[in-house]
Design an enzyme around this catalytic site. Structure first.
Site, PDB file in Angstrom:
ATOM      1  CD  GLU A   1      -2.945  -0.365   0.217  1.00 16.64           C
ATOM      2  OE1 GLU A   1      -3.283   0.698   0.014  1.00 16.64           O
ATOM      3  OE2 GLU A   1      -3.693  -1.665  -0.036  1.00 16.64           O
ATOM      4  CB  SER A   2       2.196   3.406   2.133  1.00 16.68           C
ATOM      5  OG  SER A   2       2.320   2.301   3.797  1.00 16.68           O
TER       6      SER A   2
END
Length: 289
Positions: free
Chosen positions: A134-135
């Protein structure tokens, strides 16, 4: 960069600690874009657990501490690497092993906390690796779609799960608050899809409505309706394979040519109540950073 002061006045991921126990912050990690991640996103992957202790986990934890990786490896349960798309994502990661290692280094302060919370809920350990996808374990990651934080919440979903957003504070960037919200959301999704974690993870990426419509379409056509047979958006079709691929590398780092610095199984940060707003410069000065 060994502890985190959560919920400070401006940002909730200010890395602090008691002044007597601070350590020097690790070097900054560059963007993960070359590891096939959109905008400031990182990547997701997964794999089957390997037997025994992988020989490429660097044993740097302090005496008496159980390295996090051993515990995480024993909890991997979502599948292997046989699907062609998982193999494709594995090949991409193997071509950028230094960036994979750098992303996990950046996640070091948070992984112990995230894994413990995942484990408390009885979720597959792969969920603790989802912020990789995700990040890139960057609490300040922000996407073109207005998603922010470790778990890349968009504003609407963040509000649904109790994450406050105002001029001074964005709960999506609060490691503790966003992790609890993400796990609440994932719990809801896995229940909605009858415990099928691959469908739940796909829904986390594209929304339960999108996955539900794809399932309904396949059922109507008499086709299988597991994740691998659904007609999903391109990003979602590779999202789960990415998580399975990176999990495979974590399960057996020696096989895939990566080294994982040992991380204590306990959280590497502390939540400190400042009693009010605190200027970042003052906080950094008090912490000796």
């Amino acid at each position: 960069m060994n502890r985190t002061l959560a919920r400070s006045a401006v940002f909730s991921c200010l890395l602090l600690a008691g002044c007597s126990s601070l350590k020097t912050a690790p070097p900054q990690v560059e963007s993960t874009d070359t590891v096939d991640t959109p905008s400031t996103y990182a990547v997701d992957e997964h794999a089957a657990p390997a037997a025994g202790r992988p020989d490429s986990v660097t044993a740097t934890s302090e005496p008496g501490e159980s390295p996090l990786w051993e515990q995480l490896q024993s909890g991997l349960q979502l599948g292997g690497t046989r699907h062609v798309e998982v193999q494709r994502q594995l090949a991409k990661y193997r071509s950028s092993t230094s960036q994979v290692e750098a992303i996990f280094q950046r996640g070091g302060p948070y992984l112990g906390y995230i894994y413990n919370e995942v484990n408390k809920r009885g979720f597959p350990a792969e969920v603790a690796l989802l912020p990789f996808v995700e990040s890139g374990y960057d609490p300040f990651a922000y996407s073109h779609g207005r998603a922010a934080g470790l778990w890349q919440f968009i504003p609407g979903t963040a509000r649904m799960y109790g994450l406050q957003q105002d001029w001074w504070y964005d709960g999506r960037r609060d490691v503790v608050a966003s992790t609890q919200a993400a796990l609440d959301y994932l719990d809801k999704l896995q229940q909605e899809f009858d415990g099928d974690w691959l469908l739940a993870l796909a829904a986390y990426n594209s929304g339960e409505g999108t996955v539900g419509k794809a399932i309904k379409k396949n059922r109507k056509a008499g086709k299988p309706f597991d994740f691998w047979h659904l007609d999903l958006p391109p990003e979602t079709s590779v999202y789960v394979p990415k998580l399975l691929a990176i999990s495979a590398m974590v399960a057996n780092p020696g096989k895939y040519g990566i080294e994982l610095e040992a991380i204590p199984a306990q959280p590497e940060f502390e939540v400190v109540n400042t009693g009010g707003q605190l200027d970042l410069a003052v906080a950094a000065e008090l912490a000796g950073l």
